[in-house]
Design a protein around this motif. Structure first.
Motif, PDB file in Angstrom:
ATOM      1  N   SER A 191       0.697  -1.196  -0.009  1.00 52.86           N
ATOM      2  CA  SER A 191      -0.146   0.041   0.220  1.00 52.86           C
ATOM      3  C   SER A 191       0.837   1.369   0.047  1.00 52.86           C
ATOM      4  O   SER A 191       0.614   2.419  -0.595  1.00 52.86           O
ATOM      5  CB  SER A 191      -0.885  -0.171   1.338  1.00 52.86           C
ATOM      6  N   ASP A 197      -6.092  -1.493  -4.732  1.00 52.55           N
ATOM      7  CA  ASP A 197      -5.293  -1.999  -3.530  1.00 52.55           C
ATOM      8  C   ASP A 197      -6.328  -2.881  -2.801  1.00 52.55           C
ATOM      9  O   ASP A 197      -7.170  -2.499  -1.976  1.00 52.55           O
ATOM     10  CB  ASP A 197      -4.909  -0.837  -2.749  1.00 52.55           C
ATOM     11  N   GLU A 198      -5.935  -4.145  -2.909  1.00 52.54           N
ATOM     12  CA  GLU A 198      -6.870  -5.301  -2.405  1.00 52.54           C
ATOM     13  C   GLU A 198      -8.294  -4.568  -2.438  1.00 52.54           C
ATOM     14  O   GLU A 198      -9.101  -4.956  -1.440  1.00 52.54           O
ATOM     15  CB  GLU A 198      -6.336  -5.360  -0.932  1.00 52.54           C
ATOM     16  N   GLN A 216      -7.302   0.664  -0.041  1.00 57.27           N
ATOM     17  CA  GLN A 216      -7.349  -0.683   0.622  1.00 57.27           C
ATOM     18  C   GLN A 216      -8.632  -0.355   1.793  1.00 57.27           C
ATOM     19  O   GLN A 216      -9.728  -1.189   1.878  1.00 57.27           O
ATOM     20  CB  GLN A 216      -6.227  -0.970   1.690  1.00 57.27           C
TER      21      GLN A 216
HETATM   22 MG   LIG Z   1      -1.836  -2.696   1.991  1.00 57.58          MG
END
Ligand SMILES: [Mg+2]
Ligand SMILES: Nc1ncnc2c1ncn2[C@@H]1O[C@H](COP(=O)(O)OP(=O)(O)O)[C@@H](O)[C@H]1O
Length: 338
Positions: free
Chosen positions: A139, A260-261, A180
């Motif tokens: 991240s 991000d995820e 995220q």
């Molecule tokens: Mg992360």
């Protein structure tokens, strides 16, 4: 304390004034130069004068409170961001969307390095996946690209322009991020999505809603896309929040996309649907996909494997499996879990 001084001051003035007035008035009445009626009239005038004086306490308190608020607000406005445009910053001129990390090192605190001497490039129009244990610095990489922080050493460039030499505005316009953890504003779902690009037309927002597979969810709501999401989005689930964030990113139509995820809180079924949508959006775009579940990134053009801030392996899914390194270990582990 100042209010106390004001209140007692007021009381003192009023008490002294009335005493003096009564004293003067009554001596004149005794001497016969003033009638009782005139004394009562003077008294009434005095009371009219004191009423606004009493009111002053209230006004004073309000003014003090407003001044404190003002101070807070100005303090916030005067805060200088650490990341600012360089003196002669140019607009980012984006033609292909190629991202290059050149010997990048980074740390939040000087004594704890997060990224170490990192070099890689993301070819224009390609899909690159970043995988690694949690805390590996994935991240942070996205935050650096968006210039929430500046690198400690090395350089990040987009289409051969160092990101710290271009204006923040043009840089952030060029990159759409699905973070995220999504931040939602306490307003309607539709407005939260429109935040991606406030100038977007209604039809474009509807399209983004459909692509992010939010339609079915919205259809179940009484007020549809006018439903309020609550403070920080507490009235929508994690998966719904992620889909709102994806719709936002779709709407932004930036040449570079970072996920991000982005599907970590979704069930497998919605995840597949979203992945298909993401593939569609990412066509002709440079995309960086940070992923936890490896099965979602097997089609990436290049997979970067991170460990403790270093790039330990890279290659396509097939290459990395043959290589039998960390990636193939993670892959086997996740296959077993499934
Ligand atoms: Mg992360
Ligand atoms: N704002 C911050 N200040 C200090 N340390 C941070 C900050 N954000 C993240 N970190 C640390 O940096 C490391 C990498 O974080 P992150 O990039 O979020 O990892 P991940 O690969 O799981 O996305 C973590 O060990 C985390 O504790």
């Amino acid at each position: 304390m100042s209010l106390l001084a004001l209140n007692s001051g007021q009381a003192l003035i009023i008490a002294c004034a009335i005493t003096a007035l009564m004293w003067l008035g009554s001596t004149e009445v005794v001497a016969g130069t003033l009638s009782i009626g005139e004394l009562v009239m003077i008294n009434a005038y005095m009371i009219q004068l004191f009423l606004p004086l009493n009111f002053l306490g209230f006004v004073y308190r309000e003014i003090r409170r407003a001044l404190t608020d003002l101070e807070n607000m100005l303090g916030l406005l005067n805060k200088k961001p650490q990341i600012t445009d360089a003196l002669n910053a140019q607009e980012l001129n984006i033609s292909h969307g190629e991202i290059t990390f050149n010997n990048v090192s980074f740390s939040y605190d000087t004594h704890r390095p997060i990224l170490n001497n990192l070099s890689f490039s993301v070819k224009a129009g390609s899909k690159v996946a970043i995988v690694g244990a949690s805390g590996a610095g994935k991240s942070s990489l996205a935050r650096l690209l968006y210039r929430f922080y500046d690198v400690s050493a090395g350089e990040i460039s987009i289409d051969n322009q160092a990101i710290n030499s271009v204006t923040l505005n043009s840089l952030r316009k060029a990159i759409a991020i699905v973070p995220q953890d999504t931040v939602l504003f306490n307003t309607t779902i539709r407005e939260n999505i429109a935040y991606g690009r406030p100038s977007a037309s209604d039809a474009e927002i509807d399209e983004a809603i459909a692509m992010a597979h939010l339609k079915d969810f919205i259809a179940t709501l009484d007020k549809g896309d006018k439903t309020l999401v609550g403070e920080r989005g507490l009235k929508v689930s994690g998966g719904e929040k992620q889909r709102i964030a994806i719709a936002r990113a779709i709407l932004k139509k930036s040449p570079i996309l970072i996920f991000d995820e982005a599907t970590s809180a979704l069930d497998s079924h919605s995840e597949q649907a979203i992945l298909a949508a993401m593939r569609e959006v990412a066509q002709n775009h440079t995309s960086v996909v940070i992923a936890h579940r490896l099965s979602t990134i097997t089609d990436a053009d290049n997979i970067l494997v991170f460990s403790k801030g270093e790039l330990v392996e890279q290659g396509t899914h097939a290459e990395l499996l043959i290589h039998k390194g960390q990636y193939s270990q993670m892959w086997l582990l996740q296959q077993q879990e499934d």
